[in-house]
Design a protein around this motif. Structure first.
Motif, PDB file in Angstrom:
ATOM      1  N   SER A 119     -14.954  39.948 -65.743  1.00  0.00           N
ATOM      2  CA  SER A 119     -16.360  40.354 -65.744  1.00  0.00           C
ATOM      3  C   SER A 119     -16.816  40.735 -67.148  1.00  0.00           C
ATOM      4  CB  SER A 119     -16.594  41.529 -64.803  1.00  0.00           C
ATOM      5  OG  SER A 119     -16.376  41.140 -63.485  1.00  0.00           O
ATOM      6  N   ARG A 120     -15.963  41.443 -67.866  1.00  0.00           N
ATOM      7  CA  ARG A 120     -16.301  41.834 -69.247  1.00  0.00           C
ATOM      8  C   ARG A 120     -16.435  40.606 -70.138  1.00  0.00           C
ATOM      9  NH1 ARG A 120     -12.141  46.828 -69.346  1.00  0.00           N
ATOM     10  NH2 ARG A 120     -13.426  48.245 -68.131  1.00  0.00           N
ATOM     11  N   ARG A 121     -15.539  39.630 -69.950  1.00  0.00           N
ATOM     12  CA  ARG A 121     -15.619  38.398 -70.743  1.00  0.00           C
ATOM     13  C   ARG A 121     -16.915  37.658 -70.476  1.00  0.00           C
ATOM     14  NH1 ARG A 121      -9.476  36.684 -69.638  1.00  0.00           N
ATOM     15  NH2 ARG A 121      -8.532  38.114 -71.135  1.00  0.00           N
ATOM     16  N   LEU A 122     -17.280  37.591 -69.198  1.00  0.00           N
ATOM     17  CA  LEU A 122     -18.537  36.914 -68.846  1.00  0.00           C
ATOM     18  C   LEU A 122     -19.740  37.655 -69.407  1.00  0.00           C
ATOM     19  CD1 LEU A 122     -17.869  35.911 -65.123  1.00  0.00           C
ATOM     20  CD2 LEU A 122     -18.037  34.389 -67.097  1.00  0.00           C
ATOM     21  N   ALA A 123     -19.710  38.981 -69.369  1.00  0.00           N
ATOM     22  CA  ALA A 123     -20.817  39.785 -69.904  1.00  0.00           C
ATOM     23  C   ALA A 123     -20.921  39.600 -71.411  1.00  0.00           C
ATOM     24  CB  ALA A 123     -20.613  41.245 -69.562  1.00  0.00           C
TER      25      ALA A 123
END
Length: 126
Positions: A119-123
């Motif tokens: 999720s952090r990578r996508l954000a």
């Protein structure tokens, strides 16, 4: 929620895992995600019992692993419908609250960590 909390881990996982799998794979369909979901669904193995002073095995005080009182189809259907409305994190937490085997607990924790990283990578890309 009370019905879900009252279920032993094996029954809870049987109901929650298909919904959890669908939501998790929508977010991240990596082989690691699939592997962790499979590990959560593995049958629990009771911990080894220690031999007591007389050489006999001491009883294990682990939560029951076998099937508890089955819930009705209607209750299971209502529960499944409600679970579909929960967030991915809430589904994972619902499994985390039931006494799981050591391997399953590690898989739950690892899945939560893995999905957070994704999720952090996508954000960061957005």
């Amino acid at each position: 929620r009370d019905l879900l909390k009252s279920l032993p881990y094996d029954q809870r996982v049987r109901i929650v895992l298909p919904i959890l799998r669908q939501k998790a794979l929508q977010l991240n369909s990596s082989p690691e995600t699939s592997r962790l979901l499979d590990a959560i669904g593995e049958p629990r193995v009771p911990p080894p019992r220690d031999a007591g002073p007389n050489g006999l095995q001491e009883p294990s005080f682990m939560a029951p692993m076998g099937p508890a009182e089955p819930i009705s189809r209607k209750s299971e259907h209502m529960l499944t419908s409600s679970l579909r409305c929960l967030s991915l994190r809430s589904l994972i937490v619902s499994l985390n609250r039931a006494p799981a085997g050591e391997r399953q607990q590690k898989a739950i924790d690892d899945l939560l960590h893995h999905l957070r990283l994704q999720s952090r990578r996508l954000a960061a890309l957005a």
